[in-house]
Motif scaffolding. Structure first.
Motif, PDB file in Angstrom:
ATOM      1  N   PRO A 142       0.810  -1.220   0.000  1.00 17.66           N
ATOM      2  CA  PRO A 142       0.000   0.000   0.000  1.00 17.66           C
ATOM      3  C   PRO A 142       0.841   1.266   0.000  1.00 17.66           C
ATOM      4  CG  PRO A 142      -0.139  -1.126   2.123  1.00 17.66           C
ATOM      5  CD  PRO A 142       0.688  -1.994   1.230  1.00 17.66           C
ATOM      6  N   ILE A 143       0.325   2.281  -0.698  1.00 18.27           N
ATOM      7  CA  ILE A 143       0.973   3.602  -0.657  1.00 18.27           C
ATOM      8  C   ILE A 143       0.793   4.172   0.753  1.00 18.27           C
ATOM      9  CG2 ILE A 143       0.652   6.015  -1.421  1.00 18.27           C
ATOM     10  CD1 ILE A 143       1.889   4.755  -3.728  1.00 18.27           C
ATOM     11  N   ALA A 144      -0.419   3.965   1.295  1.00 23.57           N
ATOM     12  CA  ALA A 144      -0.689   4.428   2.662  1.00 23.57           C
ATOM     13  C   ALA A 144      -0.067   3.425   3.620  1.00 23.57           C
ATOM     14  CB  ALA A 144      -2.197   4.501   2.882  1.00 23.57           C
ATOM     15  N   ALA A 152      -0.109  10.834  10.832  1.00 25.02           N
ATOM     16  CA  ALA A 152       0.258  12.200  10.402  1.00 25.02           C
ATOM     17  C   ALA A 152      -0.837  12.811   9.522  1.00 25.02           C
ATOM     18  CB  ALA A 152       1.592  12.161   9.662  1.00 25.02           C
ATOM     19  N   VAL A 153      -1.399  11.989   8.638  1.00 23.23           N
ATOM     20  CA  VAL A 153      -2.488  12.481   7.784  1.00 23.23           C
ATOM     21  C   VAL A 153      -3.691  12.869   8.642  1.00 23.23           C
ATOM     22  CG1 VAL A 153      -4.215  11.764   6.060  1.00 23.23           C
ATOM     23  CG2 VAL A 153      -1.803  11.210   5.711  1.00 23.23           C
ATOM     24  N   GLN A 154      -3.994  12.013   9.598  1.00 21.07           N
ATOM     25  CA  GLN A 154      -5.143  12.271  10.484  1.00 21.07           C
ATOM     26  C   GLN A 154      -4.947  13.591  11.245  1.00 21.07           C
ATOM     27  OE1 GLN A 154      -5.710   9.482  13.697  1.00 21.07           O
ATOM     28  NE2 GLN A 154      -7.864   9.199  13.105  1.00 21.07           N
ATOM     29  N   GLU A 155      -3.717  13.799  11.711  1.00 26.79           N
ATOM     30  CA  GLU A 155      -3.440  15.037  12.463  1.00 26.79           C
ATOM     31  C   GLU A 155      -3.554  16.268  11.567  1.00 26.79           C
ATOM     32  OE1 GLU A 155      -0.601  12.859  15.769  1.00 26.79           O
ATOM     33  OE2 GLU A 155       0.348  14.165  14.270  1.00 26.79           O
ATOM     34  N   ARG A 156      -3.115  16.088  10.318  1.00 28.80           N
ATOM     35  CA  ARG A 156      -3.205  17.202   9.355  1.00 28.80           C
ATOM     36  C   ARG A 156      -4.669  17.589   9.119  1.00 28.80           C
ATOM     37  NH1 ARG A 156      -0.259  16.154   3.655  1.00 28.80           N
ATOM     38  NH2 ARG A 156      -0.874  18.128   2.723  1.00 28.80           N
ATOM     39  N   VAL A 157      -5.497  16.574   8.934  1.00 30.43           N
ATOM     40  CA  VAL A 157      -6.923  16.837   8.671  1.00 30.43           C
ATOM     41  C   VAL A 157      -7.582  17.417   9.925  1.00 30.43           C
ATOM     42  CG1 VAL A 157      -9.146  15.799   8.042  1.00 30.43           C
ATOM     43  CG2 VAL A 157      -7.060  15.058   6.888  1.00 30.43           C
ATOM     44  N   ALA A 158      -7.217  16.888  11.099  1.00 31.32           N
ATOM     45  CA  ALA A 158      -7.806  17.390  12.356  1.00 31.32           C
ATOM     46  C   ALA A 158      -7.486  18.874  12.542  1.00 31.32           C
ATOM     47  CB  ALA A 158      -7.276  16.579  13.537  1.00 31.32           C
ATOM     48  N   LYS A 159      -6.256  19.247  12.191  1.00 33.04           N
ATOM     49  CA  LYS A 159      -5.834  20.646  12.302  1.00 33.04           C
ATOM     50  C   LYS A 159      -6.681  21.530  11.380  1.00 33.04           C
ATOM     51  CE  LYS A 159      -1.103  21.055  13.188  1.00 33.04           C
ATOM     52  NZ  LYS A 159       0.226  21.079  12.622  1.00 33.04           N
ATOM     53  N   VAL A 190      -8.267   9.233   2.351  1.00 35.83           N
ATOM     54  CA  VAL A 190      -7.886  10.644   2.513  1.00 35.83           C
ATOM     55  C   VAL A 190      -6.369  10.791   2.306  1.00 35.83           C
ATOM     56  CG1 VAL A 190      -7.684  12.552   4.159  1.00 35.83           C
ATOM     57  CG2 VAL A 190      -9.831  11.280   3.989  1.00 35.83           C
ATOM     58  N   SER A 191      -5.613   9.827   2.807  1.00 34.38           N
ATOM     59  CA  SER A 191      -4.155   9.924   2.620  1.00 34.38           C
ATOM     60  C   SER A 191      -3.817   9.845   1.126  1.00 34.38           C
ATOM     61  CB  SER A 191      -3.421   8.858   3.436  1.00 34.38           C
ATOM     62  OG  SER A 191      -3.423   7.631   2.756  1.00 34.38           O
ATOM     63  N   HIS A 192      -4.565   9.050   0.372  1.00 34.88           N
ATOM     64  CA  HIS A 192      -4.320   8.965  -1.079  1.00 34.88           C
ATOM     65  C   HIS A 192      -4.763  10.242  -1.787  1.00 34.88           C
ATOM     66  CE1 HIS A 192      -4.398   4.283  -0.848  1.00 34.88           C
ATOM     67  NE2 HIS A 192      -3.267   4.816  -0.409  1.00 34.88           N
ATOM     68  N   TYR A 193      -5.830  10.837  -1.292  1.00 38.34           N
ATOM     69  CA  TYR A 193      -6.305  12.113  -1.858  1.00 38.34           C
ATOM     70  C   TYR A 193      -5.163  13.130  -1.798  1.00 38.34           C
ATOM     71  CZ  TYR A 193      -9.140  16.466  -2.052  1.00 38.34           C
ATOM     72  OH  TYR A 193      -9.660  17.697  -2.369  1.00 38.34           O
ATOM     73  N   ASN A 252      -1.327   1.746  -9.400  1.00 35.40           N
ATOM     74  CA  ASN A 252      -1.423   0.337  -9.005  1.00 35.40           C
ATOM     75  C   ASN A 252      -1.517   0.121  -7.497  1.00 35.40           C
ATOM     76  OD1 ASN A 252      -1.328  -0.603 -11.657  1.00 35.40           O
ATOM     77  ND2 ASN A 252       0.909  -0.416 -11.700  1.00 35.40           N
ATOM     78  N   ARG A 253      -0.932   1.034  -6.740  1.00 31.40           N
ATOM     79  CA  ARG A 253      -0.885   0.815  -5.281  1.00 31.40           C
ATOM     80  C   ARG A 253      -1.872   1.679  -4.494  1.00 31.40           C
ATOM     81  NH1 ARG A 253       4.964   2.024  -3.880  1.00 31.40           N
ATOM     82  NH2 ARG A 253       4.247   1.577  -1.769  1.00 31.40           N
ATOM     83  N   ALA A 254      -2.568   2.596  -5.175  1.00 30.04           N
ATOM     84  CA  ALA A 254      -3.564   3.419  -4.474  1.00 30.04           C
ATOM     85  C   ALA A 254      -4.913   3.392  -5.211  1.00 30.04           C
ATOM     86  CB  ALA A 254      -3.065   4.857  -4.337  1.00 30.04           C
ATOM     87  N   TYR A 255      -4.907   3.847  -6.477  1.00 34.06           N
ATOM     88  CA  TYR A 255      -6.165   3.955  -7.230  1.00 34.06           C
ATOM     89  C   TYR A 255      -6.848   2.577  -7.339  1.00 34.06           C
ATOM     90  CZ  TYR A 255      -9.031   5.760 -11.241  1.00 34.06           C
ATOM     91  OH  TYR A 255     -10.033   6.140 -12.095  1.00 34.06           O
TER      92      TYR A 255
END
Ligand code: NFE
Length: 563
Positions: A142-144, A152-159, A190-193, A252-255
């Motif tokens: 996985p890319i994620a 880290a992604v979760q914290e970014r979105v929470a901010k 969301v991390s892939h977005y 291949n690893r996200a979409y």
């Protein structure tokens, strides 16, 4: 008691689209109207111009599929002049097109469509460790990857949420019951977005290597291509290949795993399994991968009859304007199209939200015409391309489609749905991504022995010419039609993917693909019509492309003052 729901504008598309539906007391859609409220006039300026400039000018129809209109404009003139371009030029155009698809489809899935499937707010309550495990269910690599990245992604979105400045995540229908991913799955997506924001830049650079820039590349001319010395140096070719690898890796690893994940979670959600609507499909041959070889074949499927797939007969293409804001007349073939504006606006009526301008069912309601094939509305786009090729037994497509159905456990009928349309775009992306390397190798082999990239088109001012092109643009089959007289463009018309899909009802009362894809669908909450947006986004609308006003009789279409 029926009520109207108006979604205006539909956001996360190119241009201006308004969709209105009627819902019954059970919130089931009983009628639908697709309206473009945008009006443009690119083809008018083609009249009297040099055909050699057609491609450069018509690519301004859109800011998204600029290469598609560019190429279609050049190839319509080449068809008229009966020019056969060199093999190198054909391969280079194909590589540019593959690069465009790798860009456009990734941007569509993540930045224009994903938030119809992914509840960003739900991602805040995910357990990052569990999300890292979950990502492994859908791909080995996985890319994620890893709990740390996901946290880290979760914290970014929470901010972002805490700041109150939600940006692209504002004004959505978060919490709608038709979101089906778990919090952990939402966090992965969301991390892939966010990652896709970087990847799409690399994909845009791929096209720019051969096109000079992106959007609005510059390297096609009538007779061939001009990206020769610099673009074809070993270093530049290697650069394209390296960027291709980077984008392919993300695909291949996200979409791919994200679509598998969505298919599994949404496969019992009625709104995404609602039938496509028109059940007739049109696609053309495209993507040169070798001499006389193409990745996709063209054809027509009428009324779901896969076994009866037939070749395209362009004389059966006509455009009707009965319910479009143009003066009435018989449906016309694009070589003979007439466009005289006749704006009648909307009337007011009670809606779910209070009194609003609404469509009068018998009247005109959009700037988009109604293209018809043999009198029938047809869908174009990745789903049409895949179905036509599946029906024709194209082995790559059969393998890809059967593979996806096996991986998801979905029956073949699932292809004829919103989910199928979105999955078809993914499969088209993976097929194009893989085949682009064949095109690349064919080019590298050929330039060792053949340096030709251009032939003189040999246009004579004393002769009259007529020609057209058909290409697969990311949103579906695009055709350009040109008449040349006295060395100048006499008449120009583009019949565009989003016109096919978003067009209104015709003189025979037949509705267009957007409209039919909505009728019969139940809304969970008419005041939060997420399902409508999800279905319409699955077509990837581009209204800038869809509305193109042409008037070759010299009538004033309007007067505008700037400044
Ligand atoms: Ni404006 Fe386009 C594509 C074309 S649109 S994006 O793809 O042609 O329908």
């Amino acid at each position: 008691m029926s009520k109207r729901v108006v979604v205006d504008p539909i956001t996360r598309i190119e241009g201006h689209l308004r969709v209105e539906v009627e819902v019954d007391e059970n919130n089931v859609i009983t009628d639908a109207w697709s309206s473009s409220t945008l009006w443009r006039g690119i083809e008018t300026i083609m009249k009297g111009r040099s055909p050699m400039d057609a491609g450069l000018l018509v690519q301004r129809i859109c800011g998204v599929c600029t290469f598609s209109h560019y190429r279609a404009g050049i190839e319509a003139v080449e068809n008229a002049l009966d020019v056969k371009i060199p093999y190198n030029a054909e391969l280079l155009r194909s590589l540019m097109q593959s690069s465009l698809y790798m860009h456009d489809h990734v941007v569509h899935f993540y930045h224009l469509h994903a938030l119809d499937w992914v509840d960003v707010v739900s991602a805040l309550s995910a357990d990052p460790a569990a999300a890292a495990q979950e990502a492994m269910r859908w791909t080995d690599k996985p890319i994620a990857a890893g709990e740390g990245d996901l946290r880290a992604v979760q914290e970014r979105v929470a901010k972002l949420v805490a700041s109150g400045k939600l940006g692209p995540f504002a004004n959505a229908y978060w919490g709608n019951g038709t979101y089906k991913l778990t919090p952990e799955q939402n966090l992965i997506a969301v991390s892939h977005y966010l990652k896709a924001l970087e990847v799409q830049r690399v994909a845009a650079e791929m096209l720019a290597i051969f096109g000079g820039k992106q959007p609005h590349p510059q390297s096609l001319v009538v007779g061939g291509v001009t990206c020769v010395r610099d673009a074809l140096s070993p270093a530049r070719l290697q650069e394209w290949k390296q960027k291709h690898g980077e984008v392919a890796d993300f695909i291949n690893r996200a979409y791919l795993p994200d679509v598998l994940m969505a298919a599994a979670q949404f496969k019992t959600e009625g709104s995404v399994l609602k039938g496509v609507g028109v059940n007739s499909f049109l696609a053309c041959q495209d993507f040169a991968i070798g001499r006389g070889q193409y990745l996709f074949e063209g054809g027509v499927i009428m009324k779901g009859d896969l076994a009866g797939v037939s070749e395209i007969d362009h004389t059966l293409i006509k455009e009707d304007v009965t319910h479009a804001w143009y003066k009435d007349g018989d449906a016309k073939h694009p070589y003979d199209g007439v466009t005289e504006p006749n704006y009648t606006g909307f009337t007011k009526r009670d809606t779910v939200y209070g009194e609003l301008p609404t469509v009068d069912g018998d009247g005109k309601y959009t700037w988009v015409k109604s293209p018809r094939y043999d009198g029938e509305p047809v869908e174009v786009g990745p789903l049409a391309c895949l179905l036509v090729n599946y029906a024709k037994g194209n082995s790559r497509v059969v393998q890809a489609v059967d593979g996806l159905l096996a991986a998801t456990g979905l029956p073949i009928e699932a292809l004829f749905t919103t989910l199928g349309r979105t999955a078809a775009r993914l499969l088209q992306t993976t097929l194009v991504t893989e085949a682009a390397l064949e095109t690349f190798d064919a080019l590298v082999d050929n330039i060792l022995v053949d340096e030709e990239t251009y032939v003189d088109p040999g246009m004579k001012d004393s002769e009259e010419y007529v020609g057209h092109s058909m290409v697969e643009a990311p949103r579906g089959m695009l055709s350009h039609w040109v008449r040349i007289k006295g060395g100048k463009v006499e008449n120009y018309q583009a019949v565009v993917p989003t016109t096919w899909n978003s067009g209104p009802m015709d003189a025979n009362g037949k509705k267009g693909p957007y409209e039919l894809s909505l009728i019969g669908m139940k809304l969970e909450d008419p005041a939060k019509p997420l399902e409508i947006i999800r279905v319409i986004h699955s077509f990837d609308p581009c209204m800038a492309c869809a509305v193109h006003v042409m008037d070759y009789k010299g009538t004033d279409l309007g007067q505008f003052q700037v400044g």
